[in-house]
Design an enzyme around this catalytic site. Sequence first.
Site, PDB file in Angstrom:
ATOM      1  N   TYR A   1      25.489  -0.802   8.735  1.00 39.12           N
ATOM      2  CA  TYR A   1      26.144   0.494   8.906  1.00 39.12           C
ATOM      3  C   TYR A   1      25.074   1.568   9.114  1.00 39.12           C
ATOM      4  O   TYR A   1      24.011   1.517   8.485  1.00 39.12           O
ATOM      5  CB  TYR A   1      26.955   0.853   7.665  1.00 39.12           C
ATOM      6  CG  TYR A   1      28.143  -0.040   7.392  1.00 39.12           C
ATOM      7  CD1 TYR A   1      29.174  -0.172   8.329  1.00 39.12           C
ATOM      8  CD2 TYR A   1      28.268  -0.719   6.183  1.00 39.12           C
ATOM      9  CE1 TYR A   1      30.283  -0.980   8.063  1.00 39.12           C
ATOM     10  CE2 TYR A   1      29.379  -1.519   5.914  1.00 39.12           C
ATOM     11  CZ  TYR A   1      30.384  -1.641   6.858  1.00 39.12           C
ATOM     12  OH  TYR A   1      31.473  -2.429   6.591  1.00 39.12           O
TER      13      TYR A   1
ATOM     14  N   HIS B   1      36.833  -9.842  15.547  1.00 41.06           N
ATOM     15  CA  HIS B   1      36.168  -8.972  14.573  1.00 41.06           C
ATOM     16  C   HIS B   1      37.217  -8.138  13.819  1.00 41.06           C
ATOM     17  O   HIS B   1      38.237  -7.744  14.394  1.00 41.06           O
ATOM     18  CB  HIS B   1      35.194  -8.041  15.314  1.00 41.06           C
ATOM     19  CG  HIS B   1      34.208  -7.372  14.426  1.00 41.06           C
ATOM     20  ND1 HIS B   1      34.496  -6.214  13.732  1.00 41.06           N
ATOM     21  CD2 HIS B   1      32.936  -7.709  14.086  1.00 41.06           C
ATOM     22  CE1 HIS B   1      33.449  -5.852  13.013  1.00 41.06           C
ATOM     23  NE2 HIS B   1      32.485  -6.740  13.209  1.00 41.06           N
TER      24      HIS B   1
END
Length: 222
Positions: free
Chosen positions: A66, A186
């Site tokens: 992230y 995903h």
Amino acid sequence: MAAINNDWLEALQGEFKKPYYKKLFQTVNQEYKTRLIFPPADDVFNAFHLTPLKDVKVVILGQDPYHNNGQAHGLCFSVKKGVEVPPSLVNIYQELHDDIGCTIPNHGCLTKWAGQGVLLLNTVLTVRAHQANSHRDIGWEQFTDAAITALDAQDRPMVFILWGTPAQRKKAMLHNPKHLILQAPHPSPLSAYRGFFGSRPFSRTNEFLKENGLEPIDWQID
């Protein structure tokens, strides 16, 4: 970067001597000195620190960390407590609830999974702040491919959970017939509705582990 000092060191020590890794180390060091890089340097190898090779039962592959402030701490899809749960992890938690009835937690820290043998490995281990994929192709992929090769070589049952196309490309590296490979789109909001929801990875993983005489994962994040 905090050195790897458990049994992963033996499996990966050959990589540290290769020219690509020396260049990677220099590049990443320079990046940390001159830019804001995530995760913090001491957390880069957390996936290896928290899940020794001998303990790995499940591998979940992510892409890169992230890239917003305070999120990444070295485990794919996981964020530190107190950080807003990112959209992909919201969807993972929803599937976890729908699959095996887990209550949805109020934080996104997955260290409980890591401590039970779930290796939460990104294929790229660092990123520039607010620039997704900014450390792609600087050498991390070769390093994490070596880790995947070491995992595939383990002569025991193991589950590989491959979400999304980049993770699924690693299937070509997996040849051990003892291993179970689970593939799905995903969990990001862009693709979760194309087959991630309803893929039941958590129950299928635990069924496989139990069939092979292994302790199932307690997926409930408290």
